[in-house]
Design a protein around this motif. Sequence first.
Motif, mmCIF file in Angstrom:
data_model
loop_
_atom_site.group_PDB
_atom_site.id
_atom_site.type_symbol
_atom_site.label_atom_id
_atom_site.label_comp_id
_atom_site.label_asym_id
_atom_site.label_seq_id
_atom_site.Cartn_x
_atom_site.Cartn_y
_atom_site.Cartn_z
ATOM 1 N N MET A 1 0.839 -1.185 0.000
ATOM 2 C CA MET A 1 0.000 0.000 0.000
ATOM 3 C C MET A 1 0.883 1.246 0.000
ATOM 4 O O MET A 1 1.753 1.388 0.840
ATOM 5 C CB MET A 1 -0.905 -0.009 1.230
ATOM 6 N N ALA A 2 0.655 2.146 -0.945
ATOM 7 C CA ALA A 2 1.420 3.382 -1.028
ATOM 8 C C ALA A 2 0.914 4.398 -0.008
ATOM 9 O O ALA A 2 1.695 5.023 0.684
ATOM 10 C CB ALA A 2 1.349 3.972 -2.423
ATOM 11 N N GLU A 3 -0.406 4.551 0.072
ATOM 12 C CA GLU A 3 -0.966 5.473 1.067
ATOM 13 C C GLU A 3 -2.449 5.206 1.261
ATOM 14 O O GLU A 3 -3.113 4.617 0.423
ATOM 15 C CB GLU A 3 -0.726 6.928 0.696
ATOM 16 N N ARG A 4 -2.935 5.681 2.382
ATOM 17 C CA ARG A 4 -4.353 5.578 2.731
ATOM 18 C C ARG A 4 -4.886 6.998 2.848
ATOM 19 O O ARG A 4 -4.276 7.846 3.499
ATOM 20 C CB ARG A 4 -4.495 4.832 4.048
ATOM 21 N N PHE A 97 -4.565 3.399 -1.692
ATOM 22 C CA PHE A 97 -4.072 3.533 -3.052
ATOM 23 C C PHE A 97 -2.691 2.907 -3.134
ATOM 24 O O PHE A 97 -1.838 3.157 -2.278
ATOM 25 C CB PHE A 97 -3.975 5.012 -3.471
ATOM 26 N N GLU A 98 -2.469 2.106 -4.155
ATOM 27 C CA GLU A 98 -1.153 1.553 -4.431
ATOM 28 C C GLU A 98 -0.330 2.612 -5.159
ATOM 29 O O GLU A 98 -0.887 3.543 -5.750
ATOM 30 C CB GLU A 98 -1.280 0.291 -5.293
ATOM 31 N N ALA A 99 0.978 2.464 -5.146
ATOM 32 C CA ALA A 99 1.858 3.426 -5.815
ATOM 33 C C ALA A 99 1.459 3.604 -7.277
ATOM 34 O O ALA A 99 1.487 4.720 -7.809
ATOM 35 C CB ALA A 99 3.305 2.987 -5.695
ATOM 36 N N GLY A 100 1.071 2.532 -7.950
ATOM 37 C CA GLY A 100 0.685 2.605 -9.357
ATOM 38 C C GLY A 100 -0.626 3.328 -9.597
ATOM 39 O O GLY A 100 -0.933 3.698 -10.733
ATOM 40 N N ASP A 101 -1.411 3.545 -8.542
ATOM 41 C CA ASP A 101 -2.691 4.259 -8.662
ATOM 42 C C ASP A 101 -2.505 5.772 -8.614
ATOM 43 O O ASP A 101 -3.429 6.519 -8.912
ATOM 44 C CB ASP A 101 -3.641 3.886 -7.516
ATOM 45 N N ILE A 102 -1.320 6.229 -8.181
ATOM 46 C CA ILE A 102 -1.091 7.652 -7.927
ATOM 47 C C ILE A 102 -0.117 8.217 -8.955
ATOM 48 O O ILE A 102 0.922 7.628 -9.223
ATOM 49 C CB ILE A 102 -0.534 7.857 -6.501
#
Length: 152
Positions: A1-4, A97-102
Amino acid sequence: MAERDIIFRVGEEEYGLDVQMVTAIESMTEVVPVPNAPACILGLMNLRGEVIPVYSLRKRFTLEECNDVMKNKLIVTRYNGKSIAFKVDEVMEMRDFEAGDISETPVIARSDRTNYVRAIANKQGKLVLLLEPAGMYEGDEEARMEEVLKAL
C-alpha cells in the motif's frame, strides 16, 4: 500500500487527504465568523480547547455554500504545527491507493491557484484529487489568518 486517504465529496467531485495528516473528523459545530478574515475562512471553532480556523473548500473551489448539517463534516488537519478544519460536503470512506494508482498532477493543471493538488489517484477508473493542506491558502490568506489567531 502506497498510502491511505480519507475520501470526501465537495460538490460532485471526490477528493482525498492522506490519513496521516488528518487529526479528526468532526460533525459541523458552531463556527464563529471573523470580520475581515480571508474569503475562504468561514470562521473559528473551538475543538477541545484549541481555536481552529474553519476553511470552506466550496468557497475555494468557487461553489455555492451548502449547509446540510446531516452530511457536512469538518476534517481537521495539522501541518507545520498549525491546525485547520476543512468543511466538506460529506466524508465517504477511507481508501487505500497503491503506488501505481497515484500520479503527479499534469503540468497543464498546475498553477498558483491549484497548489492544493498534491497528486491524482486513479482507482478503478475513478479519478480522485489528492489534496495538500499547505497549498490551500491563496496569497496572504495564511499570514492574515495567523494575525487573527494571534490577536485572540
